[in-house]
Write an enzyme that holds these catalytic residues in place. Structure first.
Site, PDB file in Angstrom:
ATOM      1  CE  LYS A 186       3.143 -13.408   0.001  1.00  0.00           C
ATOM      2  NZ  LYS A 186       2.373 -14.535   0.545  1.00  0.00           N
ATOM      3  CB  SER A 377       0.046 -16.877   0.440  1.00  0.00           C
ATOM      4  OG  SER A 377      -0.219 -15.569  -0.023  1.00  0.00           O
TER       5      SER A 377
END
EC number: 3.4.21.-
Length: 584
Positions: A186, A377
């Site tokens: 991430k 996401s």
């Protein structure tokens, strides 16, 4: 006094807007409501792909004044032209500056379907830069003829990603970024927290770009009917001259745009060139309804922006949730295609949209998610429970992870401004945890890390349930890692590859609509009536504004003006006779 001045200022601003903008707005609405001129009996449509496109049609009635094309609108017009006997072909000015790979794939698919009806496509490439857009070339590689201006060399082709890291910059200026990420891949905050690529960040980016590159090479090879190895060699040998591009069969003919346009008209015989935006597709009524719910941009909560000039650049959770619920409440709607083009955003906003999607399913509506250029996401979060997920091979998706934090500027304020910030708090000892004046303390960091952990666990759980996977299977492909649509299909994160048109086909099938049956596409949120937008700006009802515009249009009619002139003259004569003080 202050409120009085604010009110006076608002009135003055309103008057300025009214006096200077209203004439243009009214003229535009009158023009739009007037009967359009007839279209030529034979047409070649001219499509310019050199400007950036949004993914979706704006719901704002006045956003069209920006002149930006929308991909879904372009695809819809190509599809309509495919069955319009008046349209003989399409002439395309190719993109050379760069466009999203998935947009190129959708246009490529639309062009292929158009050509299957026996109509032609001619594309012109006019490269004038140091790099040539590989996706832009991919979009038109399947054209009947690809032209290249002779003075435009076939410039370097490939993909590159430049990432600027600011951790050193922040340190130099006495600032600091503190973020919690779940997990290693991430990398949304890496530009603020790192000085260079971490191993995971580099691996993820390299894998993503290699996947995109390989997809494009394979598609170009198929369209140009060249061996994949030969295409790879050619691309990796760029730049070279236009003549060499012809030898390698990457282009078909050399010439300037005007020559290519004349060649297109010559193919059509007695046809006229019509700008793509001016083409009016034949309208059809009847058939069952497929609802298209549009969502583009960062996912955010909060009030809906009612600015009449807003460009719908965010997925507001209230607006999108309402659109899903409205579509599911419409008895005419047989199925829903939820078009998602978003890099993510708020967890809470994403959860609100997902809840609306699940409510729509409970009401009996089948939902197909069509992923745009990016649905990652939060963009994947809102799609996880769809009955089917469709993505282009080059769609960027996944990024199942969570990131959050803050930028601390207190040191910079103290160093450069000699300021001193002091805070008095009551209530929770953590009430000041997101202060930009200082870093997290130990208790605040632990509390924030707990929130991130819970959000990530929730994300994993809902993907597992929605995709019928185990949490362990989801974790294996999560960790914040991004995937191409092709890779996501292999990992079970999407169901099939294709663009918007394929998603509509799948929605038809799930709704039990026969393949050759006519359907209507109904867009949500619906485009707002321009009179409603204008009325909201000036505090009047849409009916009042519409009446004003139509009265103005009537008064502008030359016949009405002549009649009014005669009445004014007669009225002047009557008043002159009645008033002894009038001088004639």
């Amino acid at each position: 006094m202050k409120q009085f001045l604010i009110t006076v200022g608002g009135v003055l601003v309103g008057l300025v807007v009214f006096l200077f903008l209203m004439p243009f707005l009214i003229i535009g609405m009158i023009t739009a409501s007037a009967s359009p001129p007839p279209q030529p009996a034979r047409m070649v449509l001219q499509l310019d792909l050199r400007e950036a496109m949004t993914d979706q049609q704006p719901t704002n009635a006045f956003a069209a004044f920006g002149g930006e094309q929308a991909l879904l609108d372009v695809l819809g017009r190509i599809d309509a032209a495919r069955t319009d006997n008046a349209v003989q072909g399409i002439f395309i000015r190719s993109n050379t500056g760069g466009m999203p790979a998935s947009q190129a794939e959708e246009i490529r698919t639309a062009i292929a379907a158009f050509r299957q009806t026996g109509k032609f496509v001619i594309a012109h490439v006019q490269n004038d830069g140091v790099r040539m857009s590989m996706p832009g070339y991919l979009a038109v590689a399947d054209a009947d003829e690809v032209w290249l201006q002779e003075s435009s060399e076939f410039m370097p082709m490939g993909l590159s990603a430049e990432v600027t890291f600011f951790a050193g910059t922040l340190q130099r200026y006495h600032m600091l970024a503190q973020f919690e990420t779940r997990e290693d891949y991430k990398n949304a905050a890496a530009t603020l927290t790192d000085r260079t690529f971490s191993p995971a960040h580099r691996e993820s980016m390299t894998s993503l770009m290699t996947g995109l590159y390989d997809n494009m090479l394979a598609s170009i090879a198929a369209d140009r009917e060249i061996e994949p190895a030969a295409v790879r060699t050619a691309v990796e040998s760029t730049p070279f001259t236009a003549a060499r591009a012809v030898e390698l069969r990457l282009v078909d003919r050399l010439g300037r745009p005007e020559e290519a346009a004349r060649a297109a008209l010559a193919r059509a015989e007695n046809a006229e060139m019509v700008e793509f935006a001016e083409y009016r597709a034949p309208t059809h009524s009847g058939g069952r309804v497929i609802a298209i719910v549009q969502g583009e941009g960062a996912i955010v909560s909060g009030p809906v922006d009612d600015d009449i000039f807003a460009d719908d650049s965010a997925m507001n959770s209230d607006r999108i949730a309402e659109a899903l619920l409205d579509a599911s409440d419409d008895e005419d709607v047989a199925a829903i295609v939820f078009r998602v083009s978003s890099p993510g955003g708020s967890v809470v906003a994403s959860d609100q949209i997902l809840a609306a999607l699940r409510t729509a399913q409970e009401r009996g509506k089948k939902i197909v998610v069509s992923m745009g250029d990016v649905a990652a996401s939060g963009g994947y979060y809102v799609a996880a429970y769809a009955d089917e997920i469709v993505a282009e091979p080059s769609t960027i998706t996944g990024s199942i992870g969570v990131v959050g934090g803050k930028l601390i500027i207190g040191g910079a304020m103290d160093h450069y401004l000699s300021s001193n910030t002091e805070t008095i708090t009551v209530g929770s000892p953590l009430v000041e945890m997101f202060s930009a004046d200082r870093p997290f303390n130990q208790a605040e960091r632990a509390a924030f890390a707990g929130f991130i952990d819970r959000a990530y666990a929730q994300f994993i759980a809902l993907v597992a349930e929605g995709r019928e996977m185990t949490p362990e299977q989801v974790r294996a492909v999560a960790g914040g890692r991004v995937w191409t649509g092709q890779q996501a299909l292999q990992h079970g994160l999407v169901d099939s590859l294709g663009g918007f048109s394929h998603a509509v086909v799948r929605a038809r099938a799930l709704a039990g609509i026969e393949e050759d049956a006519r359907v209507q596409l109904r867009f949500y949120p619906a485009q707002e009536n321009p009179f409603e937008s204008l009325g909201r700006l000036f505090g009047a009802s849409s009916e009042s504004v519409e009446a004003l515009v139509r009265i103005n249009a009537a008064l502008s009619d030359p016949r009405v003006q002549r009649a009014m002139s005669m009445l004014r003259e007669e009225d002047a004569n009557v008043r002159a006779e009645a008033d002894p003080f009038t001088v004639r």
